[in-house]
Design a protein around this motif. Structure first.
Motif, PDB file in Angstrom:
ATOM      1  N   GLY A   1       0.786  -1.215   0.000  1.00  0.00           N
ATOM      2  CA  GLY A   1       0.000   0.000   0.000  1.00  0.00           C
ATOM      3  C   GLY A   1       0.825   1.276   0.000  1.00  0.00           C
ATOM      4  O   GLY A   1       0.280   2.374  -0.080  1.00  0.00           O
ATOM      5  N   HIS A   2       2.136   1.156   0.076  1.00  0.00           N
ATOM      6  CA  HIS A   2       3.014   2.325   0.116  1.00  0.00           C
ATOM      7  C   HIS A   2       2.912   3.095  -1.189  1.00  0.00           C
ATOM      8  O   HIS A   2       2.887   2.504  -2.272  1.00  0.00           O
ATOM      9  CB  HIS A   2       4.459   1.880   0.371  1.00  0.00           C
ATOM     10  CG  HIS A   2       5.365   2.993   0.748  1.00  0.00           C
ATOM     11  ND1 HIS A   2       5.986   3.779  -0.179  1.00  0.00           N
ATOM     12  CD2 HIS A   2       5.726   3.456   1.978  1.00  0.00           C
ATOM     13  CE1 HIS A   2       6.726   4.689   0.451  1.00  0.00           C
ATOM     14  NE2 HIS A   2       6.582   4.506   1.761  1.00  0.00           N
ATOM     15  N   LYS A   3       2.867   4.420  -1.109  1.00  0.00           N
ATOM     16  CA  LYS A   3       2.648   5.221  -2.318  1.00  0.00           C
ATOM     17  C   LYS A   3       3.819   5.185  -3.289  1.00  0.00           C
ATOM     18  O   LYS A   3       3.628   5.349  -4.492  1.00  0.00           O
ATOM     19  CB  LYS A   3       2.286   6.665  -1.961  1.00  0.00           C
ATOM     20  CG  LYS A   3       3.403   7.478  -1.386  1.00  0.00           C
ATOM     21  CD  LYS A   3       2.945   8.906  -1.127  1.00  0.00           C
ATOM     22  CE  LYS A   3       4.123   9.762  -0.719  1.00  0.00           C
ATOM     23  NZ  LYS A   3       3.745  11.150  -0.552  1.00  0.00           N
ATOM     24  N   ILE A   4       5.013   4.936  -2.813  1.00  0.00           N
ATOM     25  CA  ILE A   4       6.179   4.875  -3.708  1.00  0.00           C
ATOM     26  C   ILE A   4       6.510   3.439  -4.086  1.00  0.00           C
ATOM     27  O   ILE A   4       6.683   3.112  -5.264  1.00  0.00           O
ATOM     28  CB  ILE A   4       7.407   5.550  -3.059  1.00  0.00           C
ATOM     29  CG1 ILE A   4       7.138   7.043  -2.863  1.00  0.00           C
ATOM     30  CG2 ILE A   4       8.665   5.332  -3.915  1.00  0.00           C
ATOM     31  CD1 ILE A   4       8.197   7.758  -2.068  1.00  0.00           C
ATOM     32  N   PHE A   5       6.597   2.558  -3.100  1.00  0.00           N
ATOM     33  CA  PHE A   5       7.041   1.195  -3.357  1.00  0.00           C
ATOM     34  C   PHE A   5       5.922   0.253  -3.793  1.00  0.00           C
ATOM     35  O   PHE A   5       6.174  -0.731  -4.468  1.00  0.00           O
ATOM     36  CB  PHE A   5       7.750   0.624  -2.130  1.00  0.00           C
ATOM     37  CG  PHE A   5       8.943   1.433  -1.716  1.00  0.00           C
ATOM     38  CD1 PHE A   5       9.950   1.725  -2.616  1.00  0.00           C
ATOM     39  CD2 PHE A   5       9.045   1.937  -0.437  1.00  0.00           C
ATOM     40  CE1 PHE A   5      11.043   2.486  -2.253  1.00  0.00           C
ATOM     41  CE2 PHE A   5      10.140   2.693  -0.056  1.00  0.00           C
ATOM     42  CZ  PHE A   5      11.133   2.976  -0.960  1.00  0.00           C
TER      43      PHE A   5
ATOM     44  N   LYS B   1      -4.930  -2.133  -6.296  1.00  0.00           N
ATOM     45  CA  LYS B   1      -4.432  -2.542  -4.995  1.00  0.00           C
ATOM     46  C   LYS B   1      -5.215  -3.757  -4.522  1.00  0.00           C
ATOM     47  O   LYS B   1      -6.389  -3.882  -4.834  1.00  0.00           O
ATOM     48  CB  LYS B   1      -4.624  -1.426  -3.972  1.00  0.00           C
ATOM     49  CG  LYS B   1      -3.720  -0.258  -4.153  1.00  0.00           C
ATOM     50  CD  LYS B   1      -3.969   0.725  -3.041  1.00  0.00           C
ATOM     51  CE  LYS B   1      -3.109   1.957  -3.225  1.00  0.00           C
ATOM     52  NZ  LYS B   1      -3.351   2.937  -2.175  1.00  0.00           N
ATOM     53  N   PRO B   2      -4.574  -4.611  -3.758  1.00  0.00           N
ATOM     54  CA  PRO B   2      -5.313  -5.722  -3.169  1.00  0.00           C
ATOM     55  C   PRO B   2      -6.419  -5.181  -2.261  1.00  0.00           C
ATOM     56  O   PRO B   2      -6.327  -4.083  -1.743  1.00  0.00           O
ATOM     57  CB  PRO B   2      -4.260  -6.473  -2.353  1.00  0.00           C
ATOM     58  CG  PRO B   2      -2.952  -5.981  -2.829  1.00  0.00           C
ATOM     59  CD  PRO B   2      -3.166  -4.650  -3.447  1.00  0.00           C
ATOM     60  N   LYS B   3      -7.457  -5.962  -2.065  1.00  0.00           N
ATOM     61  CA  LYS B   3      -8.617  -5.524  -1.287  1.00  0.00           C
ATOM     62  C   LYS B   3      -8.261  -5.170   0.155  1.00  0.00           C
ATOM     63  O   LYS B   3      -8.885  -4.324   0.751  1.00  0.00           O
ATOM     64  CB  LYS B   3      -9.697  -6.616  -1.284  1.00  0.00           C
ATOM     65  CG  LYS B   3     -10.204  -6.947  -2.663  1.00  0.00           C
ATOM     66  CD  LYS B   3     -11.006  -5.803  -3.223  1.00  0.00           C
ATOM     67  CE  LYS B   3     -11.609  -6.228  -4.555  1.00  0.00           C
ATOM     68  NZ  LYS B   3     -11.679  -5.205  -5.521  1.00  0.00           N
ATOM     69  N   ASN B   4      -7.239  -5.814   0.725  1.00  0.00           N
ATOM     70  CA  ASN B   4      -6.917  -5.566   2.126  1.00  0.00           C
ATOM     71  C   ASN B   4      -5.970  -4.385   2.330  1.00  0.00           C
ATOM     72  O   ASN B   4      -5.545  -4.122   3.434  1.00  0.00           O
ATOM     73  CB  ASN B   4      -6.332  -6.827   2.777  1.00  0.00           C
ATOM     74  CG  ASN B   4      -5.078  -7.290   2.078  1.00  0.00           C
ATOM     75  OD1 ASN B   4      -4.736  -6.801   1.006  1.00  0.00           O
ATOM     76  ND2 ASN B   4      -4.394  -8.244   2.674  1.00  0.00           N
ATOM     77  N   VAL B   5      -5.636  -3.641   1.268  1.00  0.00           N
ATOM     78  CA  VAL B   5      -4.753  -2.483   1.379  1.00  0.00           C
ATOM     79  C   VAL B   5      -5.619  -1.249   1.498  1.00  0.00           C
ATOM     80  O   VAL B   5      -6.467  -0.979   0.658  1.00  0.00           O
ATOM     81  CB  VAL B   5      -3.820  -2.378   0.151  1.00  0.00           C
ATOM     82  CG1 VAL B   5      -3.007  -1.107   0.236  1.00  0.00           C
ATOM     83  CG2 VAL B   5      -2.914  -3.591   0.077  1.00  0.00           C
ATOM     84  N   GLU B   6      -5.392  -0.478   2.563  1.00  0.00           N
ATOM     85  CA  GLU B   6      -6.188   0.719   2.785  1.00  0.00           C
ATOM     86  C   GLU B   6      -5.628   1.869   1.954  1.00  0.00           C
ATOM     87  O   GLU B   6      -4.463   1.907   1.588  1.00  0.00           O
ATOM     88  CB  GLU B   6      -6.131   1.092   4.262  1.00  0.00           C
ATOM     89  CG  GLU B   6      -6.731   0.026   5.155  1.00  0.00           C
ATOM     90  CD  GLU B   6      -6.607   0.383   6.620  1.00  0.00           C
ATOM     91  OE1 GLU B   6      -6.339   1.552   6.926  1.00  0.00           O
ATOM     92  OE2 GLU B   6      -6.747  -0.530   7.443  1.00  0.00           O
TER      93      GLU B   6
END
Length: 138
Positions: free
Chosen positions: A54-58, A129-134
């Motif tokens: 979920g990191h915006k860069i990585f 994004k995967p469903k579990n990533v906020e």
């Protein structure tokens, strides 16, 4: 199994920190180290793996790698260019035949690998994004 988990967790953090340093030092490869960290976290800590995805860069780097859609042509060409530029600087600084042979060998192998990867068109939607990533900022 607990020892293996701790070892993978430590390797994951070491890889991630080294990858972050590689953003500022051209001779350290950021992307492979971030991918290694993601793999280590996937085997040792669901929490850290989810955070990294979920990191915006990585996160986009990892999701692009995991998708079967391929990589954008521009990104592939940039990666090859900067890899060879960094290795050329290294060859010039080190000035040793064995190091030059090693760098050229690695460069050719990585270039072939990248050139054989499927190309994703630039206008293709980004991997979701995967469903579990906020979507909260980190």
């Amino acid at each position: 199994m607990q020892g293996k988990r701790i070892l993978l967790l430590m390797l994951g953090w070491l890889s991630l920190i080294t990858g972050i340093i590689g953003i500022f030092l051209p001779l350290l490869p950021t992307t492979p180290l971030v991918l290694l960290a993601a793999w280590c976290f996937s085997k040792s800590s669901e929490r850290f793996h989810t955070w990294l995805l979920g990191h915006k860069i990585f996160g986009p780097i990892i999701r692009d790698w995991q998708s079967s859609d391929g990589i954008p042509k521009r990104s592939r060409n940039r990666a090859i260019f900067f890899m060879w530029a960094g290795m050329a600087v290294s060859m010039f600084i080190v000035s040793r035949l064995w190091a030059t042979i090693g760098l050229v060998t690695v460069g050719v192998a990585v270039s072939i690998y990248l050139l054989r990867m499927p190309i994703r068109t630039e206008n293709t939607e980004h991997v979701e994004k995967p469903k579990n990533v906020e979507d909260k900022p980190h």
